[in-house]
Write a protein that holds these residues in place. Sequence first.
Motif, short mmCIF file in Angstrom:
data_model
loop_
_atom_site.label_atom_id
_atom_site.label_comp_id
_atom_site.label_asym_id
_atom_site.label_seq_id
_atom_site.Cartn_x
_atom_site.Cartn_y
_atom_site.Cartn_z
N GLY A 22 0.81 -1.21 0.00
CA GLY A 22 0.00 0.00 0.00
C GLY A 22 0.84 1.25 0.00
O GLY A 22 1.96 1.25 0.51
N GLY A 23 0.31 2.27 -0.61
CA GLY A 23 1.02 3.54 -0.72
C GLY A 23 1.48 3.77 -2.13
O GLY A 23 1.46 2.87 -2.97
N ARG A 24 1.89 4.99 -2.39
CA ARG A 24 2.27 5.40 -3.74
C ARG A 24 3.70 5.93 -3.74
O ARG A 24 4.12 6.63 -2.82
N TYR A 25 4.42 5.60 -4.80
CA TYR A 25 5.76 6.11 -5.03
C TYR A 25 5.81 6.57 -6.49
O TYR A 25 5.45 5.80 -7.39
N ASP A 26 6.20 7.81 -6.73
CA ASP A 26 6.30 8.31 -8.10
C ASP A 26 7.63 7.87 -8.69
O ASP A 26 8.66 8.53 -8.51
N GLY A 27 7.60 6.74 -9.37
CA GLY A 27 8.82 6.15 -9.91
C GLY A 27 8.95 6.34 -11.40
O GLY A 27 8.16 7.06 -12.03
N PRO A 28 9.92 5.68 -12.00
CA PRO A 28 10.19 5.84 -13.43
C PRO A 28 9.08 5.30 -14.34
O PRO A 28 9.01 5.66 -15.51
N ARG A 74 14.65 -1.83 -7.66
CA ARG A 74 13.53 -1.70 -6.72
C ARG A 74 12.26 -1.32 -7.46
O ARG A 74 11.17 -1.53 -6.96
N ASP A 75 12.42 -0.69 -8.63
CA ASP A 75 11.28 -0.30 -9.45
C ASP A 75 11.01 -1.40 -10.46
O ASP A 75 11.84 -1.69 -11.31
N LYS A 76 9.83 -2.02 -10.36
CA LYS A 76 9.51 -3.19 -11.17
C LYS A 76 8.18 -3.01 -11.89
O LYS A 76 7.33 -2.23 -11.47
N LEU A 77 8.01 -3.77 -12.95
CA LEU A 77 6.73 -3.87 -13.63
C LEU A 77 6.31 -5.33 -13.56
O LEU A 77 7.07 -6.22 -13.95
N PHE A 78 5.10 -5.57 -13.05
CA PHE A 78 4.54 -6.91 -12.99
C PHE A 78 3.36 -6.98 -13.95
O PHE A 78 2.58 -6.03 -14.07
N LEU A 79 3.24 -8.10 -14.62
CA LEU A 79 2.11 -8.35 -15.51
C LEU A 79 1.13 -9.26 -14.77
O LEU A 79 1.53 -10.29 -14.22
N VAL A 80 -0.13 -8.86 -14.74
CA VAL A 80 -1.18 -9.66 -14.11
C VAL A 80 -2.07 -10.19 -15.22
O VAL A 80 -2.67 -9.41 -15.96
N ALA A 81 -2.11 -11.51 -15.38
CA ALA A 81 -2.93 -12.11 -16.44
C ALA A 81 -3.40 -13.50 -16.00
O ALA A 81 -2.58 -14.32 -15.63
N PRO A 82 -4.66 -13.78 -15.98
CA PRO A 82 -5.73 -12.84 -16.34
C PRO A 82 -6.00 -11.88 -15.20
O PRO A 82 -5.85 -12.21 -14.03
N ALA A 83 -6.40 -10.67 -15.57
CA ALA A 83 -6.70 -9.64 -14.58
C ALA A 83 -8.11 -9.85 -14.04
O ALA A 83 -9.03 -10.14 -14.80
N ALA A 84 -8.26 -9.71 -12.74
CA ALA A 84 -9.59 -9.79 -12.12
C ALA A 84 -10.43 -8.60 -12.58
O ALA A 84 -9.89 -7.53 -12.84
N PRO A 85 -11.75 -8.77 -12.67
CA PRO A 85 -12.61 -7.68 -13.13
C PRO A 85 -12.49 -6.40 -12.30
O PRO A 85 -12.59 -5.31 -12.83
#
Length: 102
Positions: A22-28, A74-85
Motif C-alpha cells: 500500500g502507498g504510492r511512489y512516483d517512480g520511473p 527496486r522499481d519493477k513492472l509486474f504483468l497480471v494475467a488474467p486480470a480480475a474484473p
Amino acid sequence: MADDEFTVAVRVKPGASRARVGGRYDGPHGPALVIAVNAPAVDGRATEAARRALAEALGVRPAAVSLRAGAASRDKLFLVAPAAPDLVERLHRLLGGAQPAR
C-alpha cells in the motif's frame, strides 16, 4: 497486451521489519504501488516475495503475476494475467486514491 492483462508498477522495499502492500511512489514507470517485504534483496528473494504479496493484495493466484521488467531494481513492472474484473479498483485503493499507470 491482451484485454485480460494488466501491468502494475511497483516499488519494492526489501528487508522491511513489517511486510505491507500500500502507498504510492512516483517512480520511473509512473505512480507505483509500494510493497515492503521481509525478504532481503538477494538472489531474487525480494522480487519473489513482492510478486506473491501483489497477487494476494489483488486477489489473484500467484501464478497470474509475472515479472515484466526490473529484476535487479527496486522499481519493477509486474504483468497480471488474467486480470480480475475489479483489479483497477483494488489497485486504486492500494495506491491511496492515485490513478494506476496503464
